[in-house]
Design a protein around this motif. Structure first.
Motif, PDB file in Angstrom:
ATOM      1  N   ASN A 146      38.696  -2.622 -46.983  1.00 54.22           N
ATOM      2  CA  ASN A 146      37.542  -1.724 -47.045  1.00 54.22           C
ATOM      3  C   ASN A 146      37.770  -0.800 -48.225  1.00 54.22           C
ATOM      4  O   ASN A 146      38.540   0.150 -48.129  1.00 54.22           O
ATOM      5  CB  ASN A 146      37.405  -0.942 -45.730  1.00 54.22           C
ATOM      6  CG  ASN A 146      36.235   0.022 -45.746  1.00 54.22           C
ATOM      7  OD1 ASN A 146      35.486   0.086 -46.711  1.00 54.22           O
ATOM      8  ND2 ASN A 146      36.088   0.784 -44.675  1.00 54.22           N
ATOM      9  N   ASN A 205      44.362  -1.748 -45.230  1.00 52.94           N
ATOM     10  CA  ASN A 205      42.966  -1.854 -44.810  1.00 52.94           C
ATOM     11  C   ASN A 205      42.044  -1.018 -45.690  1.00 52.94           C
ATOM     12  O   ASN A 205      41.147  -1.541 -46.332  1.00 52.94           O
ATOM     13  CB  ASN A 205      42.821  -1.451 -43.339  1.00 52.94           C
ATOM     14  CG  ASN A 205      43.605  -2.380 -42.420  1.00 52.94           C
ATOM     15  OD1 ASN A 205      43.493  -3.592 -42.542  1.00 52.94           O
ATOM     16  ND2 ASN A 205      44.400  -1.817 -41.520  1.00 52.94           N
ATOM     17  N   LYS A 206      42.274   0.289 -45.738  1.00 53.01           N
ATOM     18  CA  LYS A 206      41.417   1.175 -46.518  1.00 53.01           C
ATOM     19  C   LYS A 206      42.033   1.421 -47.887  1.00 53.01           C
ATOM     20  O   LYS A 206      43.171   1.871 -47.992  1.00 53.01           O
ATOM     21  CB  LYS A 206      41.199   2.498 -45.781  1.00 53.01           C
ATOM     22  CG  LYS A 206      40.352   2.346 -44.522  1.00 53.01           C
ATOM     23  CD  LYS A 206      39.987   3.703 -43.942  1.00 53.01           C
ATOM     24  CE  LYS A 206      39.070   3.519 -42.740  1.00 53.01           C
ATOM     25  NZ  LYS A 206      38.667   4.833 -42.171  1.00 53.01           N
ATOM     26  N   LYS A 229      44.334   8.656 -44.443  1.00 54.06           N
ATOM     27  CA  LYS A 229      43.337   7.652 -44.049  1.00 54.06           C
ATOM     28  C   LYS A 229      43.393   6.440 -44.968  1.00 54.06           C
ATOM     29  O   LYS A 229      42.996   5.343 -44.568  1.00 54.06           O
ATOM     30  CB  LYS A 229      41.940   8.276 -44.090  1.00 54.06           C
ATOM     31  CG  LYS A 229      41.716   9.388 -43.089  1.00 54.06           C
ATOM     32  CD  LYS A 229      40.318   9.952 -43.157  1.00 54.06           C
ATOM     33  CE  LYS A 229      40.160  10.939 -44.284  1.00 54.06           C
ATOM     34  NZ  LYS A 229      40.862  12.210 -44.041  1.00 54.06           N
ATOM     35  N   SER A 230      43.842   6.637 -46.190  1.00 55.79           N
ATOM     36  CA  SER A 230      43.873   5.557 -47.181  1.00 55.79           C
ATOM     37  C   SER A 230      45.233   4.865 -47.166  1.00 55.79           C
ATOM     38  O   SER A 230      46.269   5.514 -47.289  1.00 55.79           O
ATOM     39  CB  SER A 230      43.603   6.109 -48.582  1.00 55.79           C
ATOM     40  OG  SER A 230      42.341   6.729 -48.645  1.00 55.79           O
ATOM     41  N   SER A 278      36.658   1.819 -51.260  1.00 56.54           N
ATOM     42  CA  SER A 278      35.704   2.861 -51.641  1.00 56.54           C
ATOM     43  C   SER A 278      36.102   3.432 -52.996  1.00 56.54           C
ATOM     44  O   SER A 278      37.219   3.210 -53.483  1.00 56.54           O
ATOM     45  CB  SER A 278      35.664   3.975 -50.596  1.00 56.54           C
ATOM     46  OG  SER A 278      36.932   4.592 -50.485  1.00 56.54           O
TER      47      SER A 278
END
Length: 295
Positions: free
Chosen positions: A39, A4-5, A97-98, A41
């Protein structure tokens, strides 16, 4: 597990500027790195080193991500502190988180587009197969079984999955169109793969993928004072991922003597005469050929 991330990191080394300018491009046009199920970044890892156009300020940032270093409050150099900040931003290591970290690098060595995979598993096996199918010129470089993930010091290892995109040759602090383009294409291909992986919609992948596995690094010839007395032989220079056979020329000494490779089996070179490794007098990495099985 779905991806996801995704964090794309550039500027881990301040004089490898391809990643810096790709981050600028994607920050101006973020839709280029988005996919429906991702998502994505971006993160500039080492801004101070970029500003002074050096690999690092105090320490090599890409050697600071072993868990015991990240948890050591006595390590207070610039890159050691940056590693802790980055770990909190896209990690933390062990509970990140990643889901995927893509760390962008360039090399002065003639390695072409290379995908380095610090860990192993089904995700990596499928990614290697997909990358080779979409970009046959990419070389797969495995380094997964020398250290546990906690012990790995590479920035990419703070994510659940992590890879390094390494492209060369390009001089330090220089942009080359082909290297920029190959790096961008590799990142887009990885993002495409992650989305298709999420959707369970990957194409039929080859069962076997050729790769190279790290064995050891060799140092340049030194005298008893630690001074260099020779260099990489011209037959090895620019021959990354080419065979080095027992008895082949390896080093040329300044006194005219040739030193040959004394190993007992054929190996393959990588990071040949990498400028960034001269501070440690490293001449080349040695690899063996392996086959990744995608099941």
């Amino acid at each position: 597990m779905s991806i996801n991330k995704v964090a794309i990191v550039g500027g881990t080394h301040g004089n490898e500027i391809t990643g810096y300018y790709l981050l600028q491009k994607w920050q101006d046009s973020p839709e280029l790195i988005q996919r429906p199920s991702l998502n994505t970044s971006t993160l500039l890892a080492n801004p101070k080193a970029y500003e002074i156009s050096r690999r690092y300020v105090d320490q090599d940032l890409n050697r600071q991500f072993a868990r015991h270093n990240l948890e050591d409050p006595t390590l207070g150099g610039y890159e050691q502190n940056r590693a802790k900040v980055i770990n909190q931003a896209i990690g933390p290591k062990g509970n990140p988180k990643s889901d995927l970290v893509i760390d962008l690098h360039t090399t002065t060595s003639n390695m072409g587009p290379t995908l380095l995979m610090p860990q192993s598993g089904e995700f990596y096996n499928k990614l290697a197969a997909y990358i080779k199918m979409q970009m046959p010129s990419v070389t797969i470089f495995r380094d997964e079984d020398h250290k546990s993930n906690d012990e790995h010091h590479l920035l990419a290892t703070v994510g659940k999955y992590g890879v390094i995109v390494e492209v060369g040759p390009v001089p330090q602090a220089v942009l080359r169109h082909d290297v920029f383009q190959q790096t961008e294409q590799m990142v887009n291909t990885i993002l495409d793969f992650a989305h298709l992986y999420n959707e369970n919609n990957l194409p039929d992948l080859p069962r076997e993928t050729e790769a190279f596995r790290f064995l050891q690094s060799l140092t340049l010839p030194l005298n008893e004072k630690g001074e260099r007395i020779g260099m990489i032989h011209q037959s090895v220079q620019d021959s990354d991922f080419k065979a080095l056979n027992p008895g082949d020329p390896l080093f040329q000494l300044f006194n005219g003597e040739t030193i040959t490779y004394a190993g007992d089996k054929t190996v393959y070179t990588a990071f040949v005469n990498e400028a960034a490794y001269y501070d440690k007098n490293l001449a080349t990495s040695l690899m063996e050929k392996v086959v990744i099985i995608n099941e």
